[in-house]
Design a protein around this motif. Sequence first.
Motif, PDB file in Angstrom:
ATOM      1  N   THR A  75      33.487 -92.257 -71.910  1.00  0.00           N
ATOM      2  CA  THR A  75      32.995 -93.237 -70.934  1.00  0.00           C
ATOM      3  C   THR A  75      32.873 -94.625 -71.552  1.00  0.00           C
ATOM      4  OG1 THR A  75      30.671 -92.815 -71.489  1.00  0.00           O
ATOM      5  CG2 THR A  75      31.650 -91.457 -69.742  1.00  0.00           C
ATOM      6  N   SER A  76      32.766 -95.599 -70.662  1.00  0.00           N
ATOM      7  CA  SER A  76      32.465 -96.977 -71.064  1.00  0.00           C
ATOM      8  C   SER A  76      31.548 -97.572 -70.014  1.00  0.00           C
ATOM      9  CB  SER A  76      33.740 -97.810 -71.180  1.00  0.00           C
ATOM     10  OG  SER A  76      33.414 -99.184 -71.306  1.00  0.00           O
ATOM     11  N   ALA A  77      30.338 -97.895 -70.423  1.00  0.00           N
ATOM     12  CA  ALA A  77      29.404 -98.528 -69.494  1.00  0.00           C
ATOM     13  C   ALA A  77      29.864 -99.948 -69.163  1.00  0.00           C
ATOM     14  CB  ALA A  77      28.005 -98.554 -70.100  1.00  0.00           C
ATOM     15  N   LYS A  78      30.660-100.535 -70.065  1.00  0.00           N
ATOM     16  CA  LYS A  78      31.131-101.913 -69.872  1.00  0.00           C
ATOM     17  C   LYS A  78      32.193-101.987 -68.783  1.00  0.00           C
ATOM     18  CE  LYS A  78      32.794-105.888 -72.535  1.00  0.00           C
ATOM     19  NZ  LYS A  78      33.232-106.351 -73.876  1.00  0.00           N
ATOM     20  N   SER A  79      33.182-101.102 -68.858  1.00  0.00           N
ATOM     21  CA  SER A  79      34.290-101.139 -67.890  1.00  0.00           C
ATOM     22  C   SER A  79      34.119-100.152 -66.744  1.00  0.00           C
ATOM     23  CB  SER A  79      35.608-100.844 -68.611  1.00  0.00           C
ATOM     24  OG  SER A  79      35.622 -99.500 -69.092  1.00  0.00           O
ATOM     25  N   GLY A  80      33.244 -99.157 -66.928  1.00  0.00           N
ATOM     26  CA  GLY A  80      33.062 -98.130 -65.908  1.00  0.00           C
ATOM     27  C   GLY A  80      34.019 -96.964 -66.047  1.00  0.00           C
ATOM     28  N   ASP A  81      34.835 -96.965 -67.098  1.00  0.00           N
ATOM     29  CA  ASP A  81      35.790 -95.871 -67.289  1.00  0.00           C
ATOM     30  C   ASP A  81      35.055 -94.544 -67.512  1.00  0.00           C
ATOM     31  OD1 ASP A  81      37.826 -97.651 -67.081  1.00  0.00           O
ATOM     32  OD2 ASP A  81      38.284 -97.780 -69.223  1.00  0.00           O
ATOM     33  N   GLY A  82      35.571 -93.495 -66.905  1.00  0.00           N
ATOM     34  CA  GLY A  82      35.064 -92.146 -67.147  1.00  0.00           C
ATOM     35  C   GLY A  82      33.825 -91.765 -66.366  1.00  0.00           C
ATOM     36  N   LEU A  83      33.241 -92.694 -65.598  1.00  0.00           N
ATOM     37  CA  LEU A  83      31.976 -92.387 -64.918  1.00  0.00           C
ATOM     38  C   LEU A  83      32.174 -91.369 -63.798  1.00  0.00           C
ATOM     39  CD1 LEU A  83      30.159 -95.851 -64.802  1.00  0.00           C
ATOM     40  CD2 LEU A  83      30.109 -94.055 -66.539  1.00  0.00           C
ATOM     41  N   ASP A  84      33.291 -91.498 -63.056  1.00  0.00           N
ATOM     42  CA  ASP A  84      33.556 -90.495 -62.020  1.00  0.00           C
ATOM     43  C   ASP A  84      33.733 -89.110 -62.632  1.00  0.00           C
ATOM     44  OD1 ASP A  84      33.354 -92.195 -59.899  1.00  0.00           O
ATOM     45  OD2 ASP A  84      35.492 -92.656 -59.790  1.00  0.00           O
ATOM     46  N   ASP A  85      34.423 -89.063 -63.793  1.00  0.00           N
ATOM     47  CA  ASP A  85      34.605 -87.780 -64.479  1.00  0.00           C
ATOM     48  C   ASP A  85      33.255 -87.210 -64.922  1.00  0.00           C
ATOM     49  OD1 ASP A  85      37.315 -87.871 -64.166  1.00  0.00           O
ATOM     50  OD2 ASP A  85      37.720 -88.704 -66.147  1.00  0.00           O
ATOM     51  N   LEU A  86      32.351 -88.086 -65.383  1.00  0.00           N
ATOM     52  CA  LEU A  86      31.024 -87.633 -65.822  1.00  0.00           C
ATOM     53  C   LEU A  86      30.254 -87.026 -64.652  1.00  0.00           C
ATOM     54  CD1 LEU A  86      28.793 -87.436 -67.969  1.00  0.00           C
ATOM     55  CD2 LEU A  86      28.098 -89.767 -67.356  1.00  0.00           C
ATOM     56  N   LEU A  87      30.258 -87.715 -63.513  1.00  0.00           N
ATOM     57  CA  LEU A  87      29.549 -87.198 -62.338  1.00  0.00           C
ATOM     58  C   LEU A  87      30.166 -85.885 -61.869  1.00  0.00           C
ATOM     59  CD1 LEU A  87      29.019 -90.533 -60.355  1.00  0.00           C
ATOM     60  CD2 LEU A  87      27.380 -89.337 -61.789  1.00  0.00           C
ATOM     61  N   GLU A  88      31.487 -85.815 -61.913  1.00  0.00           N
ATOM     62  CA  GLU A  88      32.168 -84.590 -61.505  1.00  0.00           C
ATOM     63  C   GLU A  88      31.786 -83.420 -62.416  1.00  0.00           C
ATOM     64  OE1 GLU A  88      34.434 -82.266 -59.040  1.00  0.00           O
ATOM     65  OE2 GLU A  88      33.933 -84.389 -58.778  1.00  0.00           O
ATOM     66  N   ASN A  89      31.736 -83.687 -63.733  1.00  0.00           N
ATOM     67  CA  ASN A  89      31.367 -82.645 -64.691  1.00  0.00           C
ATOM     68  C   ASN A  89      29.929 -82.187 -64.503  1.00  0.00           C
ATOM     69  OD1 ASN A  89      33.297 -81.821 -67.119  1.00  0.00           O
ATOM     70  ND2 ASN A  89      33.841 -83.896 -66.481  1.00  0.00           N
ATOM     71  N   ILE A  90      29.044 -83.110 -64.130  1.00  0.00           N
ATOM     72  CA  ILE A  90      27.653 -82.726 -63.865  1.00  0.00           C
ATOM     73  C   ILE A  90      27.602 -81.749 -62.697  1.00  0.00           C
ATOM     74  CG2 ILE A  90      25.414 -83.573 -63.047  1.00  0.00           C
ATOM     75  CD1 ILE A  90      26.002 -86.184 -64.580  1.00  0.00           C
ATOM     76  N   LEU A  91      28.313 -82.063 -61.630  1.00  0.00           N
ATOM     77  CA  LEU A  91      28.310 -81.186 -60.453  1.00  0.00           C
ATOM     78  C   LEU A  91      28.940 -79.828 -60.761  1.00  0.00           C
ATOM     79  CD1 LEU A  91      29.266 -83.729 -57.630  1.00  0.00           C
ATOM     80  CD2 LEU A  91      27.027 -82.704 -58.054  1.00  0.00           C
ATOM     81  N   VAL A  92      30.057 -79.835 -61.501  1.00  0.00           N
ATOM     82  CA  VAL A  92      30.720 -78.574 -61.841  1.00  0.00           C
ATOM     83  C   VAL A  92      29.822 -77.712 -62.714  1.00  0.00           C
ATOM     84  CG1 VAL A  92      32.639 -77.553 -63.129  1.00  0.00           C
ATOM     85  CG2 VAL A  92      33.059 -79.470 -61.584  1.00  0.00           C
ATOM     86  N   THR A  93      29.192 -78.333 -63.743  1.00  0.00           N
ATOM     87  CA  THR A  93      28.275 -77.599 -64.630  1.00  0.00           C
ATOM     88  C   THR A  93      27.111 -77.019 -63.833  1.00  0.00           C
ATOM     89  OG1 THR A  93      28.855 -79.020 -66.496  1.00  0.00           O
ATOM     90  CG2 THR A  93      26.814 -77.767 -66.678  1.00  0.00           C
ATOM     91  N   ALA A  94      26.577 -77.818 -62.896  1.00  0.00           N
ATOM     92  CA  ALA A  94      25.459 -77.336 -62.074  1.00  0.00           C
ATOM     93  C   ALA A  94      25.896 -76.158 -61.199  1.00  0.00           C
ATOM     94  CB  ALA A  94      24.927 -78.473 -61.202  1.00  0.00           C
ATOM     95  N   ASP A  95      27.076 -76.268 -60.596  1.00  0.00           N
ATOM     96  CA  ASP A  95      27.547 -75.201 -59.701  1.00  0.00           C
ATOM     97  C   ASP A  95      27.800 -73.896 -60.447  1.00  0.00           C
ATOM     98  OD1 ASP A  95      27.426 -76.932 -57.585  1.00  0.00           O
ATOM     99  OD2 ASP A  95      29.567 -77.425 -57.599  1.00  0.00           O
ATOM    100  N   ILE A  96      28.327 -74.000 -61.680  1.00  0.00           N
ATOM    101  CA  ILE A  96      28.712 -72.801 -62.414  1.00  0.00           C
ATOM    102  C   ILE A  96      27.549 -72.206 -63.206  1.00  0.00           C
ATOM    103  CG2 ILE A  96      30.201 -71.910 -64.263  1.00  0.00           C
ATOM    104  CD1 ILE A  96      32.303 -73.957 -63.396  1.00  0.00           C
ATOM    105  N   LEU A  97      26.803 -73.053 -63.936  1.00  0.00           N
ATOM    106  CA  LEU A  97      25.796 -72.550 -64.879  1.00  0.00           C
ATOM    107  C   LEU A  97      24.367 -72.569 -64.335  1.00  0.00           C
ATOM    108  CD1 LEU A  97      27.052 -74.163 -68.230  1.00  0.00           C
ATOM    109  CD2 LEU A  97      27.508 -71.869 -67.337  1.00  0.00           C
ATOM    110  N   VAL A  98      24.075 -73.444 -63.403  1.00  0.00           N
ATOM    111  CA  VAL A  98      22.672 -73.630 -62.965  1.00  0.00           C
ATOM    112  C   VAL A  98      22.438 -73.091 -61.560  1.00  0.00           C
ATOM    113  CG1 VAL A  98      20.791 -75.270 -62.669  1.00  0.00           C
ATOM    114  CG2 VAL A  98      22.539 -75.699 -64.416  1.00  0.00           C
TER     115      VAL A  98
END
Length: 604
Positions: free
Chosen positions: A248-271
Amino acid sequence: MDIATVKKLILPATLTVAELAERLGVSGPQVIKYLMTNGVAAALNQAVDFETAALAADHFGFEAESEDAAVEAAVEATGVAGQPGRARHPLLDLSGEDPATLVPRPPVAAVLGHVDHGKTSLLDVIRKTRVAAGEAGGITQSIGAYQVMHKGRPITFIDTPGHEAFTAMRARGADVTDIAILVVAADDGVMPQTEEAIQHARGAGVPIVVAVNKIDKDGANPDRVLQQLADRGLVSEQYGGDTQVVRTSAKSGDGLDDLLENILVTADILVQPKANPKRAAVGTVIDSHLERGRGPIATVLVQNGTLKVGDNIVAGAVFGKVRALLDDSGRKVQGAGPSTPVVVTGLSDVVVAGEVLHVTDTERAARTLAEQRALAQKQRQVQPVRHISLASLEAHAAEGETKTLNLVLKAEANGSLEALRGQIAKLGDDPAVKIKVVGEGVGAVSESDVNLAKVSDAIVIGFNVRPDDRARAAADDLGVDVRYYDVVYHVTEDIEKAVKGMYEPRMVEVFQGRAEVRRVFTVDGKNAIAGSHVLDGKITRNAVCKVLRDGAEVAHSRIEALKRFKDDVREVVKDYDCGITLADFNEFQEGDVIEAYVVEQQNL
């Protein structure tokens, strides 16, 4: 009564007859009738203590357990395979809910990592606000909780000043987070606070999603970070592991959608987080402070049920009625469902972060419960609860049980830490005890170390280091065994002796302070109060003490109560007056000298 029909019921220290009837699934008059046959006259809105409620519960086919006992039992429970158990507060435990009432709720993620690695800036970009720009030195000024949307699904973020606050909440029984977001700067790599954050997230038993941040900065080396993480047990999918890593890059915003997507996937599978939005609300206080014009306010994360304006609430020893609810944008709302952060007004006092807030039927019930908890808190200060210690390890070994001994290791240098770790590893083959290092680091024993030991049920081992004042106070309050050594083999020697049933702690009295008795007071036949003036050092509550008269010792006791004017205090320092009551001595005379000591290990 048929044992097979007995159901578990967790009850607070006190509750109204109406609340008890609701939990038992019977009418109020039925409970009142039973209480009257046992000599207890109580109306629907009157409170009864746990012992009385437990008798009624037994009569109606329930086995009652107190909230405090349930929390202690939860600490012992195992959680996710290979991870320490998650100590769920009974009010947050969904095992008693009807599965048909549970619906998916938004996941809650805590952002952890080393200072200046971009935690708040990353969250700032996700929220599209300018919180980070107004903060001094990149340090989060206040604990907040915020909700964002991704592909039509909400995600709640908790932005803490660090993993210390994260674990401090867990040390009080709160279980707030579903997922830990570990932020690591691509140029700095894994730093000491990163390692501590990993330890604290593992101690919470939550899945970890890694955000390798600042990938567009000069000197960034994400591959080196992946290797450092793998060395610490967080192996990315790129390296054949199962840890989700997003660049990710907080400066450019790169990777933020991927981060949010991974949070949702991790929550759906593990939590798979769920809650019952139709019940009375239960949540955790994330932050609380006094605000001019509004009085005490608290940021609350609702975790089950729906919190509404007008609800009667209690959190720890604080009660109130919800006067207003504000969402994370400052807008007034009438209700807040599961995983929703809201600011609550209408409390009687500021609440300790990490306390569990819940709704009661009446304001009187909330007030009674808060008062009962305040009294219990004072009693715990006098006699703190002890968790795992070498002495309790000996008891388990004597009974032939295999006991897991969790350790938090601190040393003055990396070399010493390596030596300490190596010596402890040699005990790994002993069948009587399984040893697990849940945290380690270089430097003095801190309050954060004590909190980690509390939630992991661990002993803190300090090698050539001492605790700071806050760590010592936290250890006393939380009942954590903190031990200090200057010879490595003494650590393993003490553990081995405990396992073999031969452990004897080496203790010594260390001078703390001296006070002169100026006046003696007696009130209604209670223990005498020695009105005293502190001459040297400090006098602390629960300290061991000697009473000297003309230079000769006339008593050896413990300070049972310590007051400044009418207030109970923890300590009184030099040149101040105080009232001292001892546990088993009343024959004070003016001119007596009280010397206070703390009992410590001899092998410091």
